[in-house]
Design an enzyme around this catalytic site. Sequence first.
Site, PDB file in Angstrom:
ATOM      1  N   ASN A 126      42.475 -83.561  39.406  1.00  0.00           N
ATOM      2  CA  ASN A 126      42.694 -84.124  40.741  1.00  0.00           C
ATOM      3  C   ASN A 126      44.183 -84.039  41.090  1.00  0.00           C
ATOM      4  OD1 ASN A 126      42.741 -85.779  43.101  1.00  0.00           O
ATOM      5  ND2 ASN A 126      40.761 -86.608  42.433  1.00  0.00           N
ATOM      6  N   PHE A 127      44.495 -83.426  42.232  1.00  0.00           N
ATOM      7  CA  PHE A 127      45.889 -83.259  42.661  1.00  0.00           C
ATOM      8  C   PHE A 127      46.383 -84.423  43.513  1.00  0.00           C
ATOM      9  CE2 PHE A 127      45.039 -78.609  42.011  1.00  0.00           C
ATOM     10  CZ  PHE A 127      46.086 -78.343  41.147  1.00  0.00           C
ATOM     11  N   HIS A 176      31.039 -87.860  46.108  1.00  0.00           N
ATOM     12  CA  HIS A 176      31.550 -86.630  46.725  1.00  0.00           C
ATOM     13  C   HIS A 176      30.590 -86.117  47.792  1.00  0.00           C
ATOM     14  CE1 HIS A 176      34.272 -86.511  43.249  1.00  0.00           C
ATOM     15  NE2 HIS A 176      35.013 -85.688  43.977  1.00  0.00           N
ATOM     16  N   LYS A 211      29.270 -80.138  46.607  1.00  0.00           N
ATOM     17  CA  LYS A 211      29.937 -80.032  45.302  1.00  0.00           C
ATOM     18  C   LYS A 211      28.964 -79.493  44.254  1.00  0.00           C
ATOM     19  CE  LYS A 211      32.917 -82.586  42.137  1.00  0.00           C
ATOM     20  NZ  LYS A 211      33.811 -81.428  42.010  1.00  0.00           N
ATOM     21  N   THR A 254      37.369 -85.295  37.901  1.00  0.00           N
ATOM     22  CA  THR A 254      38.147 -86.544  37.882  1.00  0.00           C
ATOM     23  C   THR A 254      37.454 -87.606  37.030  1.00  0.00           C
ATOM     24  OG1 THR A 254      38.846 -86.010  40.114  1.00  0.00           O
ATOM     25  CG2 THR A 254      39.246 -88.260  39.385  1.00  0.00           C
TER      26      THR A 254
HETATM   27  N1  LIG Z   1      41.824 -80.610  41.559  1.00  0.00           N
HETATM   28  C1  LIG Z   1      41.647 -81.107  42.788  1.00  0.00           C
HETATM   29  O1  LIG Z   1      42.426 -81.938  43.260  1.00  0.00           O
HETATM   30  C2  LIG Z   1      40.493 -80.632  43.596  1.00  0.00           C
HETATM   31  C3  LIG Z   1      39.634 -79.747  43.058  1.00  0.00           C
HETATM   32  N2  LIG Z   1      38.578 -79.293  43.772  1.00  0.00           N
HETATM   33  C4  LIG Z   1      37.788 -78.259  43.110  1.00  0.00           C
HETATM   34  O2  LIG Z   1      38.191 -77.016  43.671  1.00  0.00           O
HETATM   35  C5  LIG Z   1      37.089 -76.114  43.672  1.00  0.00           C
HETATM   36  C6  LIG Z   1      36.883 -75.589  45.088  1.00  0.00           C
HETATM   37  O3  LIG Z   1      36.478 -76.649  45.919  1.00  0.00           O
HETATM   38  P1  LIG Z   1      36.155 -76.411  47.459  1.00  0.00           P
HETATM   39  O4  LIG Z   1      37.296 -75.726  48.103  1.00  0.00           O
HETATM   40  O5  LIG Z   1      35.686 -77.705  47.984  1.00  0.00           O
HETATM   41  O6  LIG Z   1      34.915 -75.403  47.340  1.00  0.00           O
HETATM   42  P2  LIG Z   1      34.458 -74.275  48.375  1.00  0.00           P
HETATM   43  O7  LIG Z   1      33.046 -73.974  48.032  1.00  0.00           O
HETATM   44  O8  LIG Z   1      34.791 -74.677  49.764  1.00  0.00           O
HETATM   45  O9  LIG Z   1      35.393 -73.040  47.999  1.00  0.00           O
HETATM   46  C7  LIG Z   1      35.212 -72.257  46.855  1.00  0.00           C
HETATM   47  C8  LIG Z   1      35.614 -70.857  47.217  1.00  0.00           C
HETATM   48  O10 LIG Z   1      35.561 -70.053  46.042  1.00  0.00           O
HETATM   49  C9  LIG Z   1      35.133 -68.791  46.450  1.00  0.00           C
HETATM   50  N3  LIG Z   1      34.619 -68.027  45.315  1.00  0.00           N
HETATM   51  C10 LIG Z   1      33.456 -68.198  44.657  1.00  0.00           C
HETATM   52  N4  LIG Z   1      33.318 -67.238  43.723  1.00  0.00           N
HETATM   53  C11 LIG Z   1      34.415 -66.464  43.811  1.00  0.00           C
HETATM   54  C12 LIG Z   1      34.855 -65.293  43.142  1.00  0.00           C
HETATM   55  N5  LIG Z   1      34.105 -64.722  42.180  1.00  0.00           N
HETATM   56  N6  LIG Z   1      36.054 -64.760  43.466  1.00  0.00           N
HETATM   57  C13 LIG Z   1      36.807 -65.322  44.420  1.00  0.00           C
HETATM   58  N7  LIG Z   1      36.434 -66.418  45.125  1.00  0.00           N
HETATM   59  C14 LIG Z   1      35.257 -66.973  44.818  1.00  0.00           C
HETATM   60  C15 LIG Z   1      34.058 -69.046  47.496  1.00  0.00           C
HETATM   61  O11 LIG Z   1      33.875 -67.909  48.320  1.00  0.00           O
HETATM   62  C16 LIG Z   1      34.681 -70.207  48.254  1.00  0.00           C
HETATM   63  O12 LIG Z   1      35.434 -69.753  49.352  1.00  0.00           O
HETATM   64  C17 LIG Z   1      35.906 -76.906  43.117  1.00  0.00           C
HETATM   65  O13 LIG Z   1      35.771 -76.641  41.736  1.00  0.00           O
HETATM   66  C18 LIG Z   1      36.305 -78.354  43.319  1.00  0.00           C
HETATM   67  O14 LIG Z   1      35.706 -79.216  42.403  1.00  0.00           O
HETATM   68  C19 LIG Z   1      38.344 -79.697  45.039  1.00  0.00           C
HETATM   69  C20 LIG Z   1      39.155 -80.617  45.633  1.00  0.00           C
HETATM   70  C21 LIG Z   1      40.292 -81.172  44.949  1.00  0.00           C
HETATM   71  O1  LIG Z   2      34.829 -80.902  44.660  1.00  0.00           O
HETATM   72  C1  LIG Z   2      35.649 -81.711  45.162  1.00  0.00           C
HETATM   73  O2  LIG Z   2      35.668 -81.958  46.363  1.00  0.00           O
HETATM   74  C2  LIG Z   2      36.609 -82.370  44.260  1.00  0.00           C
HETATM   75  N1  LIG Z   2      36.674 -81.997  43.031  1.00  0.00           N
HETATM   76  C3  LIG Z   2      37.551 -82.488  42.036  1.00  0.00           C
HETATM   77  C4  LIG Z   2      36.761 -83.171  40.944  1.00  0.00           C
HETATM   78  O3  LIG Z   2      35.736 -82.618  40.510  1.00  0.00           O
HETATM   79  O4  LIG Z   2      37.165 -84.230  40.490  1.00  0.00           O
HETATM   80  C5  LIG Z   2      38.655 -83.343  42.608  1.00  0.00           C
HETATM   81  C6  LIG Z   2      38.253 -84.197  43.770  1.00  0.00           C
HETATM   82  O5  LIG Z   2      37.466 -85.219  43.298  1.00  0.00           O
HETATM   83  C7  LIG Z   2      37.537 -83.377  44.827  1.00  0.00           C
END
Ligand SMILES: NC(=O)C1=CN([C@@H]2O[C@H](COP(=O)(O)OP(=O)(O)OC[C@H]3O[C@@H](n4cnc5c(N)ncnc54)[C@H](O)[C@@H]3O)[C@@H](O)[C@H]2O)C=CC1
Ligand SMILES: O=C(O)C1=N[C@H](C(=O)O)C[C@H](O)C1
Length: 268
Positions: free
Chosen positions: A129-130, A157, A161, A168
Amino acid sequence: MTQDTIKVIVAGPRGRMGSEALQLIERTDHFELAAAIDRKHDGERIKDIEGLTASDAVIYTDAARCFAEVQADVLIDLTVPETGYTHTKLAIEHAVRPVVGTSGFTDEQLEELHALSEEKGIGAIIAPNFAIGAVLMMQFAKQAAKYFPTVEIIEKHHDQKLDAPSGTAVKTAQLIQEVREPAKQGHPEEKETHAGARGADFDGMRIHSVRLPGLVAHQEVLFGAPGEQFTVKHDSFNRASFMSGVQLAVERVMKMNVLAYGLENILD
Ligand SMILES: NC(=O)C1=CN([C@@H]2O[C@H](COP(=O)(O)OP(=O)(O)OC[C@H]3O[C@@H](n4cnc5c(N)ncnc54)[C@H](O)[C@@H]3O)[C@@H](O)[C@H]2O)C=CC1
Ligand SMILES: O=C(O)C1=N[C@H](C(=O)O)C[C@H](O)C1
């Protein structure tokens, strides 16, 4: 003093998080988008895709080719678990420092990436989580668990998802695990009449995953003791909430030579 420009590759540029990361790069003077990795649009430019930024950076569908052809400092990966893992490995092998938000990596994958980054001397950050508030929530939960070992984590969420529990929630449980002895919670003879009613079992702690349209990212950690309850809670209401952490990670990873798992490792 002017800062050196950091050249960044973004994987997942059309996603909810990836498109937000493109905007972060566009508004940050010392960041430059070097390329993007996507499932579609090979050879097109980011500016040609509706809704993205005005960058000339080229889109690659072949990640290996992208790392071989593009000179970059950092990869921001915001994709899906298996792809994110492959990208992270490729990046380290090409001396590009990964900043990974993608959740759902296994413990074995994390260990392997840690070993690879150590072997190559390439810094990397994998942050479940950022959002700074979420990092504080996890740290406070760890502190509270010393005094309240009976814990239930409820993460909520949006219903798009893919992984459950959230990264997190898993990280929170791992931090609590450092200070809590494993112990089964609830009645010793409790039985689920409907499978999953008591949530996931992590060392006897319970993790409950809620998925509903309208939600973004929310977590409560509930601590119970006779006659009292203590709750730590964090809400992300939009994806801008994650971007100060992404910016910090991109800046800090430039000075690191091994993988850190969790933003808390780079906060002052
Ligand atoms: N660490 C953090 O603070 C956060 C982490 N996340 C995580 O980030 C990830 C993305 O979340 P979202 O943007 O909500 O999902 P999303 O589904 O909106 O975006 C994922 C993107 O990855 C792309 N993708 C899938 N396979 C691919 C491939 N082989 N090559 C290139 N691109 C590919 C898809 O086309 C899509 O545009 C998830 O794992 C989520 O849990 C989400 C929010 C916060
Ligand atoms: O998928 C999300 O949206 C998020 N993914 C991350 C997680 O799996 O904890 C971070 C945040 O909760 C949003």
